[in-house]
Design an enzyme around this catalytic site. Structure first.
Site, PDB file in Angstrom:
ATOM      1  N   TYR A 205       0.837  -1.200   0.000  1.00 10.23           N
ATOM      2  CA  TYR A 205       0.000   0.000   0.000  1.00 10.23           C
ATOM      3  C   TYR A 205       0.877   1.258   0.000  1.00 10.23           C
ATOM      4  O   TYR A 205       0.686   2.170  -0.819  1.00 10.23           O
ATOM      5  CB  TYR A 205      -0.930   0.002   1.219  1.00 10.23           C
ATOM      6  CG  TYR A 205      -1.784   1.244   1.308  1.00 10.23           C
ATOM      7  CD1 TYR A 205      -2.791   1.484   0.378  1.00 10.23           C
ATOM      8  CD2 TYR A 205      -1.570   2.197   2.310  1.00 10.23           C
ATOM      9  CE1 TYR A 205      -3.568   2.633   0.439  1.00 10.23           C
ATOM     10  CE2 TYR A 205      -2.344   3.341   2.379  1.00 10.23           C
ATOM     11  CZ  TYR A 205      -3.337   3.560   1.443  1.00 10.23           C
ATOM     12  OH  TYR A 205      -4.095   4.697   1.511  1.00 10.23           O
ATOM     13  N   LYS A 209       1.372   4.242  -3.020  1.00 12.40           N
ATOM     14  CA  LYS A 209       1.098   5.667  -2.799  1.00 12.40           C
ATOM     15  C   LYS A 209       2.325   6.520  -3.110  1.00 12.40           C
ATOM     16  O   LYS A 209       2.203   7.654  -3.580  1.00 12.40           O
ATOM     17  CB  LYS A 209       0.618   5.882  -1.353  1.00 12.40           C
ATOM     18  CG  LYS A 209      -0.776   5.318  -1.114  1.00 12.40           C
ATOM     19  CD  LYS A 209      -1.796   6.095  -1.936  1.00 12.40           C
ATOM     20  CE  LYS A 209      -3.167   5.477  -1.973  1.00 12.40           C
ATOM     21  NZ  LYS A 209      -4.112   6.227  -2.813  1.00 12.40           N
ATOM     22  N   THR A 242     -13.681   6.569   5.947  1.00 13.93           N
ATOM     23  CA  THR A 242     -14.362   5.915   4.819  1.00 13.93           C
ATOM     24  C   THR A 242     -14.148   4.406   4.900  1.00 13.93           C
ATOM     25  O   THR A 242     -13.447   3.910   5.779  1.00 13.93           O
ATOM     26  CB  THR A 242     -13.792   6.385   3.464  1.00 13.93           C
ATOM     27  OG1 THR A 242     -12.452   5.886   3.348  1.00 13.93           O
ATOM     28  CG2 THR A 242     -13.800   7.878   3.326  1.00 13.93           C
TER      29      THR A 242
END
Ligand SMILES: *[C@@H]1O[C@H](CO)[C@@H](O)[C@H](O)[C@H]1NC(C)=O
Length: 328
Positions: A205, A209, A242
Site C-alpha cells: 500500500y 502511494k 471511509t
C-alpha cells in the site's frame, strides 16, 4: 529476517498514521472557500461512487461541474447518481463503468468516454484499495500496485489528449491524484516499487502511494516541458473516515472506529480539499507538488528523486507498452 520484513512495514505505516492523527486532533480542518461556479467544465472521478470520491463528486456538481463517476460497482454508481440528483435537480452527473485494476477496463472506459466527444478539464484519480489480501489482478500485477498506481497511470496517459485539448493558458486542465501520508513509510528503491511479489500488504500500500507521487511529479515535469496547459498534483486528504479502513485487522479496526469519531475527517471535509485542488483559482497553473488542506507541503525525500521518477516512468511505460515520451 522474515519477521523483520513483515513487521517493519506495519510499524512504519502505523507510526505515520499516528503522527497524522495527532496533527488532526489539534488542528481545525480545512474549510472550502467560496469558489466560482464551474459551468461547462467536465470532470472524471474514479472511485466516485462512495466515500471520499462520492463527496468530491457531490461538491463538484454543486459548483456546476459535469461529473462522470467512474466506478467498478454499477449498483453503487447508479445509486450515487440518483442520490446526487435528488439533492440537486440541476446536477449533471453520470456513471461509467471502470475497474481501474483492469487494464482492459481502463482502455474500454477511455474509448467510451472519447466517443462522447466531451471536453475534460479535471481528472481525479481517487479509487484505491488498502490492505487487501495478497492477490493478483487479471493482468498479473499485485493488487495495490495495479489499482492505486498502474491503472491510474494508464488512465491518465490515455486521457491526456482530452485534457490538453480542454486546457488553456490561464485555465489549465488538472490531474489530481489522491495519495496518502502512507507514502512516507514506503521504501524507495525502484525494484521495490515495481515489485510484483510482495510479502506485506502494508508495504504494498505504502509503495503504491509513493509511486503515485513520483508519477505526478514526473508527469507535471513532462507536461511543462512540452508546454501543455495541464497540471498534475498529488494530494493527501488526511485520515478520512471511509470504507478504506475495512480491511484493517480486527483490533486495529475497532481502534480506528473509536478514534475516527474523535479526529478523522468526514468524507465531506476530506473532499473539500480535493475540490479545492481540482478547481480553485488560487491553484491555477500550480502543479508538481503535494497538497494537504490546500497548501503545498513536502512529500517524502524519495519522492523528489528525479532518477527514481524517471526510472519508474520508463519502466511503467514498458509494462503498459506505451511510448516513453508524451510528445513526438
Ligand atoms: C456493490 O455495492 C453494493 C452496495 O454497497 C454491495 O452490496 C455489492 O456487493 C457491491 N458489488 C460488487 C460487485 O462489489
Amino acid at each position: 529476517m522474515w519477521i523483520l520484513s513483515n513487521i517493519i512495514p506495519v510499524l512504519k505505516l502505523y507510526f505515520v498514521g499516528l503522527k497524522v492523527l495527532l496533527y488532526q486532533l489539534f488542528h481545525k480542518g480545512f474549510t472550502l472557500p467560496v469558489l466560482p461556479t464551474q459551468n461547462g467544465k467536465v470532470a472524471i472521478v474514479t472511485g466516485g461512487a462512495r466515500g471520499l470520491g462520492y463527496e468530491t463528486v457531490r461538491q463538484l456538481t454543486d459548483l456546476g461541474v459535469h461529473v462522470i463517476i467512474a466506478s467498478r460497482n454499477e449498483t453503487e454508481g447508479l445509486a450515487a447518481v440518483k442520490k446526487i440528483c435528488e439533492k440537486n435537480s440541476e446536477a449533471q452527473v453520470d456513471f461509467e463503468f471502470l475497474d481501474v485494476a483492469s487494464l482492459r477496463s481502463v482502455r474500454c472506459f477511455v474509448r467510451r468516454f472519447k466517443e462522447r466527444r466531451l471536453p475534460l478539464h479535471v481528472l481525479i484519480n481517487s479509487a484505491a484499495v488498502m490492505l487487501v489480501p495478497e492477490g493478483r489482478t487479471e493482468d498479473g500485477f499485485e493488487t495495490h500496485f495495479a489499482t492505486n498506481y498502474l491503472g491510474h497511470f494508464l488512465l491518465t496517459r490515455l486521457l491526456l489528449d482530452s485534457l490538453v485539448h480542454s486546457g488553456k493558458d490561464g485555465s489549465c486542465s488538472r490531474v489530481v491524484s489522491i495519495s496518502s501520508s502512507a507514502h512516507y513509510a514506503a521504501d524507495a528503491r525502484l525494484q521495490d516499487l515495481l515489485s510484483m511479489r510482495c510479502s506485506s500488504a502494508h508495504a504494498a500500500y505504502a509503495r503504491s502511494k509513493l509511486a503515485q507521487v513520483l508519477f505526478t511529479y514526473r508527469l507535471h515535469h513532462v507536461l511543462r516541458c512540452g508546454g501543455s496547459p495541464v497540471t498534475a498534483t498529488a494530494l493527501d486528504p488526511g485520515l478520512v473516515d471511509t470504507g478504506l479502513y475495512e480491511r484493517l485487522c480486527r483490533p486495529a479496526r475497532l481502534a480506528q472506529r473509536a478514534v475516527a469519531r474523535l479526529c478523522f475527517k468526514t468524507p465531506a471535509e476530506g473532499a473539500a480539499a480535493v475540490v479545492f485542488a481540482a478547481v480553485s483559482p488560487d491553484l491555477e497553473g500550480v502543479g508538481g507538488c503535494y497538497l494537504y488542506e490546500g497548501q503545498r507541503i513536502r512529500s517524502s525525500a524519495a519522492s523528489y528523486d528525479e532518477d527514481l521518477q524517471a526510472g519508474l516512468w520508463r519502466n511503467t511505460c514498458d509494462l503498459l507498452d506505451l511510448q516513453d515520451s508524451l510528445f513526438d
